[in-house]
Design a protein around this motif. Structure first.
Motif, PDB file in Angstrom:
ATOM      1  N   ILE A 125       0.835  -1.203   0.000  1.00 34.74           N
ATOM      2  CA  ILE A 125       0.000   0.000   0.000  1.00 34.74           C
ATOM      3  C   ILE A 125       0.867   1.249   0.000  1.00 34.74           C
ATOM      4  CG2 ILE A 125      -1.685   1.310   1.343  1.00 34.74           C
ATOM      5  CD1 ILE A 125      -2.850  -1.412   2.246  1.00 34.74           C
ATOM      6  N   ALA A 126       1.963   1.225   0.763  1.00 31.53           N
ATOM      7  CA  ALA A 126       2.868   2.380   0.789  1.00 31.53           C
ATOM      8  C   ALA A 126       3.500   2.612  -0.577  1.00 31.53           C
ATOM      9  CB  ALA A 126       3.951   2.165   1.847  1.00 31.53           C
ATOM     10  N   ASP A 127       3.893   1.519  -1.246  1.00 35.79           N
ATOM     11  CA  ASP A 127       4.458   1.663  -2.593  1.00 35.79           C
ATOM     12  C   ASP A 127       3.414   2.217  -3.552  1.00 35.79           C
ATOM     13  OD1 ASP A 127       6.865   0.682  -1.692  1.00 35.79           O
ATOM     14  OD2 ASP A 127       6.506  -1.379  -2.415  1.00 35.79           O
ATOM     15  N   GLY A 128       2.190   1.752  -3.421  1.00 35.99           N
ATOM     16  CA  GLY A 128       1.111   2.264  -4.259  1.00 35.99           C
ATOM     17  C   GLY A 128       0.853   3.740  -4.010  1.00 35.99           C
ATOM     18  N   LYS A 129       0.917   4.160  -2.746  1.00 33.76           N
ATOM     19  CA  LYS A 129       0.711   5.566  -2.389  1.00 33.76           C
ATOM     20  C   LYS A 129       1.810   6.439  -2.987  1.00 33.76           C
ATOM     21  CE  LYS A 129      -1.187   8.930  -0.061  1.00 33.76           C
ATOM     22  NZ  LYS A 129      -2.218   9.693  -0.722  1.00 33.76           N
ATOM     23  N   LYS A 130       3.045   5.923  -2.980  1.00 31.81           N
ATOM     24  CA  LYS A 130       4.148   6.666  -3.589  1.00 31.81           C
ATOM     25  C   LYS A 130       3.918   6.850  -5.082  1.00 31.81           C
ATOM     26  CE  LYS A 130       7.685   5.154  -0.327  1.00 31.81           C
ATOM     27  NZ  LYS A 130       8.875   4.293  -0.139  1.00 31.81           N
TER      28      LYS A 130
END
Length: 125
Positions: A99-104
């Motif tokens: 999810i963090a990678d997607g947010k980035k």
């Protein structure tokens, strides 16, 4: 000198013996997998399996057959879940990191909000 029929007889008897052993081990595995059955009842089943193996095996299959299928399916599901958890842990990816990678990517403008929601749903499933 043995004949072809002797060899065939040994093969048939060996097959039946292996099938018998597989059945006994499967019954014992199922018996000890069942958490609802008390220790005394399990001990009685084991003694009966030793003294009267074929009769006890048939009785067990008749009366506890449906429970065997449920316990086997439950054990397979648990093993599958544990394997998936191990694979996720060994791969080093977890839901929060995905999810963090997607947010980035969303913040960088590389993906749209809809694509981010899809990535998020996939990571949480």
């Amino acid at each position: 000198m043995s004949s072809v029929w002797d060899v065939l007889w040994v093969i048939i008897v060996s097959f039946c013996f292996v099938a018998y052993l597989m059945l006994m081990f499967y019954l014992l595995t199922d018996l000890f997998r069942d958490r609802a059955t008390s220790g005394w009842v399990k001990a009685v089943w084991v003694v009966c399996l030793i003294l009267f193996p074929l009769l006890t095996g048939l009785v067990y299959l008749i009366f506890r057959g449906s429970g065997m299928a449920e316990r086997t399916a439950e054990a397979q599901q648990q093993a599958r879940t544990e394997a998936n958890d191990y694979i996720r842990q060994a791969a080093g990816t977890n839901s929060a990191a995905q999810i963090a990678d997607g947010k980035k990517l969303l913040d960088a403008g590389a993906i749209t909000e809809a694509e981010f929601q899809q990535l998020k749903a996939k990571a949480l499933s």
